[in-house]
Design a protein around this motif. Structure first.
Motif, short mmCIF file in Angstrom:
data_model
loop_
_atom_site.label_atom_id
_atom_site.label_comp_id
_atom_site.label_asym_id
_atom_site.label_seq_id
_atom_site.Cartn_x
_atom_site.Cartn_y
_atom_site.Cartn_z
N PHE A 112 0.86 -1.17 0.00
CA PHE A 112 0.00 0.00 0.00
C PHE A 112 0.91 1.22 0.00
CE2 PHE A 112 -2.97 -3.04 1.99
CZ PHE A 112 -4.05 -2.87 1.13
N ILE A 113 0.44 2.30 -0.63
CA ILE A 113 1.22 3.53 -0.62
C ILE A 113 0.42 4.61 0.10
CG2 ILE A 113 2.50 3.01 -2.72
CD1 ILE A 113 0.59 4.98 -4.18
N LEU A 114 1.14 5.59 0.60
CA LEU A 114 0.47 6.72 1.25
C LEU A 114 0.06 7.73 0.19
CD1 LEU A 114 2.87 7.22 4.29
CD2 LEU A 114 0.57 6.22 4.29
N PRO A 115 -1.17 8.23 0.24
CA PRO A 115 -1.58 9.26 -0.71
C PRO A 115 -0.79 10.54 -0.45
CG PRO A 115 -3.46 8.51 0.62
CD PRO A 115 -2.23 7.86 1.16
N ALA A 166 -2.72 9.49 -10.17
CA ALA A 166 -1.96 10.13 -9.09
C ALA A 166 -0.54 9.57 -9.05
CB ALA A 166 -2.65 9.92 -7.74
N ARG A 167 -0.42 8.25 -9.13
CA ARG A 167 0.90 7.62 -9.16
C ARG A 167 1.70 8.08 -10.38
NH1 ARG A 167 1.35 1.75 -9.46
NH2 ARG A 167 3.43 2.17 -8.65
N PHE A 168 1.02 8.13 -11.52
CA PHE A 168 1.65 8.52 -12.79
C PHE A 168 2.16 9.95 -12.71
CE2 PHE A 168 1.44 10.15 -17.14
CZ PHE A 168 2.09 9.15 -17.86
N ALA A 169 1.32 10.86 -12.24
CA ALA A 169 1.71 12.27 -12.14
C ALA A 169 2.88 12.44 -11.17
CB ALA A 169 0.52 13.12 -11.71
N ASN A 170 2.79 11.78 -10.03
CA ASN A 170 3.87 11.90 -9.05
C ASN A 170 5.18 11.34 -9.61
OD1 ASN A 170 2.60 13.27 -6.96
ND2 ASN A 170 1.76 11.39 -6.07
N ARG A 171 5.11 10.22 -10.27
CA ARG A 171 6.34 9.62 -10.83
C ARG A 171 6.93 10.53 -11.90
NH1 ARG A 171 9.19 5.07 -10.77
NH2 ARG A 171 10.20 4.35 -12.67
N GLN A 173 6.70 13.63 -12.16
CA GLN A 173 7.22 14.86 -11.57
C GLN A 173 8.33 14.59 -10.55
OE1 GLN A 173 3.42 16.55 -10.25
NE2 GLN A 173 3.63 18.10 -11.86
N GLY A 174 8.70 13.32 -10.39
CA GLY A 174 9.82 12.98 -9.52
C GLY A 174 9.48 12.92 -8.04
N ALA A 175 8.21 12.82 -7.70
CA ALA A 175 7.82 12.72 -6.28
C ALA A 175 7.99 11.28 -5.80
CB ALA A 175 6.37 13.16 -6.10
N PRO A 176 8.49 11.09 -4.60
CA PRO A 176 8.62 9.73 -4.07
C PRO A 176 7.23 9.14 -3.80
CG PRO A 176 9.18 11.34 -2.39
CD PRO A 176 8.95 12.10 -3.67
N GLU A 177 7.18 7.82 -3.81
CA GLU A 177 5.94 7.11 -3.55
C GLU A 177 6.13 6.31 -2.26
OE1 GLU A 177 3.06 5.44 -6.70
OE2 GLU A 177 4.50 3.85 -6.31
N PRO A 178 5.86 6.94 -1.11
CA PRO A 178 6.16 6.26 0.15
C PRO A 178 5.21 5.09 0.42
CG PRO A 178 5.14 8.39 0.58
CD PRO A 178 5.32 8.27 -0.91
N ASP A 179 5.82 3.97 0.81
CA ASP A 179 5.03 2.80 1.23
C ASP A 179 4.40 3.09 2.58
OD1 ASP A 179 5.83 1.37 -0.98
OD2 ASP A 179 7.41 0.29 0.06
N LEU A 180 3.32 2.42 2.82
CA LEU A 180 2.70 2.47 4.14
C LEU A 180 3.67 1.83 5.12
CD1 LEU A 180 0.05 3.11 5.72
CD2 LEU A 180 -0.61 0.74 5.25
N PRO A 181 4.04 2.53 6.18
CA PRO A 181 4.99 1.93 7.14
C PRO A 181 4.40 0.66 7.77
CG PRO A 181 4.64 4.28 7.61
CD PRO A 181 3.64 3.87 6.56
N ARG A 182 5.24 -0.32 7.90
CA ARG A 182 4.80 -1.57 8.53
C ARG A 182 4.86 -1.40 10.05
NH1 ARG A 182 4.60 -5.68 4.73
NH2 ARG A 182 5.71 -5.21 2.81
N PRO A 183 3.89 -1.99 10.75
CA PRO A 183 3.91 -1.90 12.21
C PRO A 183 5.17 -2.54 12.78
CG PRO A 183 1.90 -2.99 11.44
CD PRO A 183 2.78 -2.77 10.25
N SER A 184 5.71 -1.94 13.79
CA SER A 184 6.91 -2.53 14.42
C SER A 184 6.49 -3.45 15.54
CB SER A 184 7.81 -1.42 14.96
OG SER A 184 7.11 -0.63 15.89
N GLY A 185 7.30 -4.45 15.78
CA GLY A 185 7.10 -5.33 16.91
C GLY A 185 6.26 -6.43 16.62
#
Length: 185
Positions: A112-115, A166-171, A173-185
């Motif tokens: 999953f990616i963060l909007p 949204a992904r296409f435009a960001n890519r 334009q060189g914007a990073p596509e951050p993944d949803l952080p995985r829960p720790s622990g």
């Protein structure tokens, strides 16, 4: 012609037939949300650079805006009345063609990616969520009254298109596509 009519001052509006309904009716909620989505796409378009590089992308989004006006017409037209320009299966297929074309230029999703991203991409992510809400409201109309079922397909596919756009435009334009952080622990 004045923009204000004062006819809606008591919480009612007219459908295409002239029938007065509450501004809180499912139909009005649905087509109002479609209008909101259309405006969000306009915000995304306003954030695009004016270069020729975006010409096809811009045309695709403007086409979606035009079709959203047609979706709004379908939602504001009571059952049994004919809609002048109905949404058709070909409209859904066209969205799928656009999605396939953009996905061919994107890396596959593994998480999953963060909007977010840059203004155009972030606005398209927001537009996607508004289209999803419009779809849920249109389902409510469809359950209560007759509604062209292609409207539901179109809204569903449009939200997919807006996610990919949204992904296409960001890519592009060189914007990073951050993944949803995985829960720790």
């Amino acid at each position: 012609m004045k923009i204000y009519t004062k006819s809606g001052d008591k919480g009612q509006t007219s459908l295409v037939s002239g029938k007065r309904v509450s501004k809180h009716s499912p139909r009005v909620q649905a087509y109002g949300t479609v209008d909101e989505a259309n405006s969000m796409i306009g915000v995304a378009l306003a954030a695009l650079e004016g270069s020729e590089e975006w010409e096809t992308f811009r045309a695709m989004l403007q086409e979606a805006q035009t079709k959203l006006f047609r979706v709004g017409a379908e939602l504001s037209t009571p059952s049994l009345l004919k809609v002048a320009w109905p949404i058709r299966d070909e409209d859904v297929e066209r969205l799928e063609t656009y999605i396939d074309g953009m996905e061919a230029e994107l890396p596959p999703l593994t998480n999953f990616i963060l909007p977010g991203g840059l203004p155009c991409g972030a606005s398209l992510h927001a537009a996607r969520t508004v289209v999803r809400r419009a779809e849920r409201l249109a389902v409510e109309v469809w359950r209560e009254e007759d509604l062209n079922p292609v409207v539901l397909k179109y809204l569903n596919r449009l939200s997919d298109l807006l996610f990919v756009a949204a992904r296409f435009a960001n890519r592009r334009q060189g914007a990073p596509e951050p993944d949803l952080p995985r829960p720790s622990g």
